[in-house]
Design an enzyme around this catalytic site. Structure first.
Site, short mmCIF file in Angstrom:
data_model
loop_
_atom_site.label_atom_id
_atom_site.label_comp_id
_atom_site.label_asym_id
_atom_site.label_seq_id
_atom_site.Cartn_x
_atom_site.Cartn_y
_atom_site.Cartn_z
N ASP A 181 -5.73 1.89 -4.37
CA ASP A 181 -6.98 1.60 -3.67
C ASP A 181 -7.41 2.79 -2.80
OD1 ASP A 181 -5.04 1.26 -1.71
OD2 ASP A 181 -5.87 -0.60 -0.92
N ASP B 247 -2.73 6.25 -4.17
CA ASP B 247 -1.55 5.64 -3.54
C ASP B 247 -0.95 4.58 -4.47
OD1 ASP B 247 -3.39 3.57 -3.25
OD2 ASP B 247 -2.82 3.11 -1.20
N ASP C 118 -0.87 1.33 -4.87
CA ASP C 118 -1.68 0.25 -5.45
C ASP C 118 -3.08 0.73 -5.83
OD1 ASP C 118 -2.24 0.42 -2.65
OD2 ASP C 118 -3.21 -1.53 -2.72
N SER D 238 0.83 -1.20 0.00
CA SER D 238 0.00 0.00 0.00
C SER D 238 0.87 1.26 0.00
CB SER D 238 -0.96 -0.04 1.18
OG SER D 238 -1.91 0.99 1.10
#
Length: 574
Positions: A309, A305, A307, A146
């Site tokens: 999400d 961010d 990734d 993340s």
């Protein structure tokens, strides 16, 4: 074995990966680093695992990835031949070793005769969730840490519904993972053999096509986006991560053409060289976007961010500056726009429901009340939102309309079962276009919301506590709050105490059980509807203090927030 024995076993293993051998040699005279790398196994919990990349049982490396995947293979095999034949979807982000870990996971599955669908290039977490559902796979793996610092990577497991595993299934998987003790001897098939046998298939553009088609359903008012598509000025940055390609296509396919990109951050970079932290929660991550925004006179700045999400937003103020919104403010803006738009065109179902975490603002709930939308609180972790959506579909009792967490995670349409920054990107663009057409900015709109519903102001204090000492200190803090229950915060009396570990809700007169899974969280609701919550992070060595102040006055709500924070800091000595 103690940590020294584990270290020696790795040191003597003749087939050890060469880069990990170098890692061990690098720290051979640093006992503290070696102890931290070997004193325990990298924790595999309900959110998967996350850790520093390097050699050791407490690190992210090909052997700990194999261990997690070996456990997943056993978990799938335990569910029967039919599940095994459905295969596993695997995606990865821009971090160091991400693709290598993804392929390593696929080859471990191949050894068990389980097919893997691996994305040929990096992709966002929400597309992995979508792919699991689209491919009807038995499970999914996302290689990501993340928004953690560059030295981290991680491994998240998804169930066949596209959501992260709920507690029962996660516990079962964890048991299988922990049963694999000799992680250096786990078998993995050679890549060429796996491809030849059809056990490793690379995917990409075919899944993109279907995902982008589904993204069209997020848009509520296509006529609006057609009218405003060339007028609205958007600055978008993926913060060196996975959001660029799909984010740009998603915006353009619904008509937003006037999009500027932060070029320095548009390409994947595992070192995230332009930011201290690739986290849209951090206002500092918007520095380059703000520069670009001023250059092009942008209406809104949007960041995802690594990734993709989570999504952050900065809005232009009346003075021409840009202010970074909180996750709770972004959710309130979305909820007001979505429910208002659907109510206006009479397409808001009567049994609509919004899902949010227990540490998220109550402002969206109050907005939902106005439009007749029920709010259900769940534990922190989007898997609990996904679990509720699945239950609603099974019994058709409610219609999911929106889900969010204060940590910048949002879901508009349930074709994905995790937070989805690409969906949020499209929705933020549409609602900004709507208010611009009305002569308002998002900055104006959030203050109009406060004027109508009351002032809510939130803050999260996140304290990192590394290593064994950090874990012990976090446990001691939680124990102290439980043993010496606060009677007030900042001079405001505590009226309700919720202990999610003990599953109890207590007032001055009553004590009752809560119908939620156990979690190490304490929440104190105050007499003025403000609240404080304390919880250790489930994915990082941190303890978090959530503060939500409520008042009819904007000035007083800020004063309350400061008083609550000062009280917490004095209790914990932060």
């Amino acid at each position: 074995m103690n940590w020294k024995e584990k270290y020696q076993t790795w040191l003597e293993y003749e087939n050890l990966d060469e880069s990990l051998k170098q890692d061990l040699q690098k720290y051979k005279n640093d006992e503290s680093k070696l102890e931290d790398a070997f004193y325990t196994s990298l924790e595999f919990g309900t959110a998967g695992m996350r850790g520093i990349i390097g050699a050791g049982t407490n690190r992210m490396n090909i052997y700990t990835v194999r261990q997690a995947t070996e456990g997943l293979a056993l978990f799938i095999e335990n569910q029967g031949k039919q599940m095994k034949e459905r295969g596993v979807a695997i995606a990865y982000d821009s971090r160091h070793m991400s693709k290598a870990f993804a392929v390593e996971a696929a080859l471990t599955l191949a050894h068990h005769g389980i097919k893997a669908y691996v994305f040929e290039e990096l992709r966002p977490t929400p597309e992995l969730s979508f792919a699991v559902r689209h491919l009807k796979a038995a499970a999914g793996i996302m290689i990501t840490a993340s928004h953690n610092p560059p030295e981290y990577n991680g491994y998240k497991v998804y169930g066949d519904d596209g959501g992260q595993l709920p507690p029962k299934e996660a516990d079962e998987l964890t048991t299988f993972v922990r049963s694999v003790e000799d992680i250096l001897s786990i078998k993995a098939m050679k890549q060429k053999e796996a491809e030849t046998k059809g056990l490793l298939k690379f995917v990409g553009k075919d899944i993109d096509k279907f995902y982008l088609e589904a993204i069209k359903t997020v848009t509520i008012n296509q006529d609006l986006t057609d009218r405003q598509g060339r007028e609205l000025k958007i600055v978008f940055t993926p913060l060196h991560g996975t959001g660029q390609m799909l984010g740009e296509k998603a915006l353009r396919q619904i008509g937003f053409k006037n999009v500027s990109f932060v070029e320095e951050q548009s390409k994947p970079d595992p070192d995230f060289t332009t930011v201290k932290s690739p986290n849209p929660e951090d206002p500092a991550a918007f520095e380059l976007a703000i520069e670009k925004g001023k250059e092009v006179d942008a209406d809104v700045l949007i960041a995802t961010d690594p990734d993709a999400d989570r999504l952050g937003v900065a809005v232009r103020t009346a003075k021409g500056h840009y202010e970074v919104l909180t996750g709770n403010q972004i959710a309130a803006l979305m909820v007001e726009y979505i429910f208002k738009a659907l109510s206006t065109n009479e397409t808001l179902p009567r049994n609509s429901v919004m899902l949010k975490s227990i540490v998220s603002s109550e402002l969206p709930s109050v907005i939902g009340d106005k439009y007749g939308v029920e709010t259900i609180n769940v534990l922190t972790g989007f898997k609990f939102i996904a679990e509720k959506i699945k239950a609603f579909e099974a019994d058709r009792s409610k219609v999911f309309m929106y889900g969010f967490e204060e940590s910048y995670g949002y879901l508009v349409q349930p074709f994905v079962r995790d937070k989805d920054a690409i969906q949020a990107l499209v929705m933020v663009a549409e609602m900004t276009a709507y208010y611009k057409e009305q002569g308002y900015s998002l900055f104006d709109t959030i203050h109009e919301i406060y004027h109508e519903y009351g002032h809510y102001k939130e803050k999260t204090i996140s304290v990192k506590m590394d290593g064994m000492e950090g874990t012990e200190k976090i446990n001691a803090i939680m124990n102290e709050f439980r043993s010496a229950t606060p009677e007030s915060f900042g001079g405001v009396e505590v009226s309700v105490i919720e202990d999610f570990k003990e599953q109890t809700r207590q007032t001055a007169d009553t004590k009752e059980s809560m119908d939620l899974p156990p979690a190490n969280v304490l929440k104190y609701t105050l007499a003025d509807s403000s609240w404080i919550a304390v919880r250790p992070s489930g994915t990082e060595p941190k303890i978090k203090f959530y503060i939500s102040a409520r008042d009819d006055s904007g000035v007083i709500v800020s004063e309350k927030l400061e008083a609550f924070e000062a009280d917490i800091r004095s209790r914990v000595d932060l």
